[in-house]
Structure formats: structure tokens, C-alpha cells
Design a protein around this motif. Sequence first.
Motif, PDB file in Angstrom:
ATOM      1  N   ASN A 131      72.868  50.318  86.896  1.00 28.94           N
ATOM      2  CA  ASN A 131      71.924  49.317  86.426  1.00 28.94           C
ATOM      3  C   ASN A 131      70.530  49.934  86.409  1.00 28.94           C
ATOM      4  O   ASN A 131      69.964  50.246  87.446  1.00 28.94           O
ATOM      5  CB  ASN A 131      71.968  48.108  87.354  1.00 28.94           C
ATOM      6  CG  ASN A 131      71.056  46.998  86.916  1.00 28.94           C
ATOM      7  OD1 ASN A 131      69.916  47.225  86.532  1.00 28.94           O
ATOM      8  ND2 ASN A 131      71.552  45.785  86.999  1.00 28.94           N
ATOM      9  N   LEU A 132      69.971  50.095  85.209  1.00 29.72           N
ATOM     10  CA  LEU A 132      68.677  50.760  85.075  1.00 29.72           C
ATOM     11  C   LEU A 132      67.570  50.039  85.818  1.00 29.72           C
ATOM     12  O   LEU A 132      66.672  50.678  86.362  1.00 29.72           O
ATOM     13  CB  LEU A 132      68.306  50.893  83.598  1.00 29.72           C
ATOM     14  CG  LEU A 132      69.162  51.840  82.792  1.00 29.72           C
ATOM     15  CD1 LEU A 132      68.724  51.828  81.332  1.00 29.72           C
ATOM     16  CD2 LEU A 132      69.069  53.253  83.341  1.00 29.72           C
ATOM     17  N   VAL A 141      67.843  51.057  89.460  1.00 27.60           N
ATOM     18  CA  VAL A 141      67.404  52.444  89.670  1.00 27.60           C
ATOM     19  C   VAL A 141      65.896  52.534  89.546  1.00 27.60           C
ATOM     20  O   VAL A 141      65.223  53.086  90.411  1.00 27.60           O
ATOM     21  CB  VAL A 141      68.088  53.409  88.668  1.00 27.60           C
ATOM     22  CG1 VAL A 141      67.491  54.799  88.781  1.00 27.60           C
ATOM     23  CG2 VAL A 141      69.590  53.455  88.909  1.00 27.60           C
ATOM     24  N   SER A 142      65.340  51.994  88.489  1.00 24.76           N
ATOM     25  CA  SER A 142      63.898  52.085  88.290  1.00 24.76           C
ATOM     26  C   SER A 142      63.146  51.179  89.254  1.00 24.76           C
ATOM     27  O   SER A 142      61.978  51.405  89.526  1.00 24.76           O
ATOM     28  CB  SER A 142      63.522  51.751  86.851  1.00 24.76           C
ATOM     29  OG  SER A 142      63.859  50.424  86.542  1.00 24.76           O
ATOM     30  N   GLY A 143      63.827  50.173  89.810  1.00 30.58           N
ATOM     31  CA  GLY A 143      63.194  49.283  90.776  1.00 30.58           C
ATOM     32  C   GLY A 143      62.945  49.943  92.115  1.00 30.58           C
ATOM     33  O   GLY A 143      62.183  49.442  92.928  1.00 30.58           O
ATOM     34  N   ARG A 195      68.197  56.484  80.728  1.00 32.91           N
ATOM     35  CA  ARG A 195      69.307  56.071  79.874  1.00 32.91           C
ATOM     36  C   ARG A 195      70.284  57.210  79.573  1.00 32.91           C
ATOM     37  O   ARG A 195      71.268  56.995  78.894  1.00 32.91           O
ATOM     38  CB  ARG A 195      68.802  55.479  78.564  1.00 32.91           C
ATOM     39  CG  ARG A 195      68.178  54.139  78.736  1.00 32.91           C
ATOM     40  CD  ARG A 195      67.940  53.460  77.412  1.00 32.91           C
ATOM     41  NE  ARG A 195      67.113  52.288  77.595  1.00 32.91           N
ATOM     42  CZ  ARG A 195      67.555  51.118  78.013  1.00 32.91           C
ATOM     43  NH1 ARG A 195      68.816  50.945  78.284  1.00 32.91           N
ATOM     44  NH2 ARG A 195      66.738  50.104  78.168  1.00 32.91           N
ATOM     45  N   GLY A 196      70.034  58.380  80.082  1.00 35.67           N
ATOM     46  CA  GLY A 196      70.936  59.507  79.846  1.00 35.67           C
ATOM     47  C   GLY A 196      72.325  59.244  80.417  1.00 35.67           C
ATOM     48  O   GLY A 196      72.522  58.402  81.286  1.00 35.67           O
TER      49      GLY A 196
END
Length: 73
Positions: A26-27, A30-32, A50-51
Motif C-alpha cells: 500500500n503506497l 509506505v509513504s506515510g 510505484r516501481g
Amino acid sequence: MGSVVSDVMGVSALDMLRTIAAGVENLEKVSGVHSPNNEKKRAELELVLRGYINQHKRLMIKTILTHIDFQTD
């Protein structure tokens, strides 16, 4: 990731790598993990993340992080 975070060996970047290595896809999760200081770069960071990460790449990230932890402890 190096184009988005200022220090790829910094706390935020390493936390993101550990999250990716743990299998989180879940992006937003991860970015959170990143520091609030990077909030303005959230969209750019999610684009970078997104890779395609397969099991082998996760294993390699875990191996590298383990080695980094060993060298820095």
C-alpha cells in the motif's frame, strides 16, 4: 527514492525501505512512514514507489538493510 528524499541513508528513507522489504504494498502506508517534513513531496514520493517490487527484490533489500545495521551497530 534518492531524487525525493535528501538522505537515502536517513531515518525516513530507511523506514520506507524496511516497510517495502516487509511486504507492504500500500503506497500510502509506505509513504506515510516518512517524516512530516517531506509532506510536500508526498505525490512525488508515491510516484517513485510505484516501481515493481518482487520477492527477490524484497529479499535483496532486507539483506542490504541487515548488512547496514550490522555495520552501524
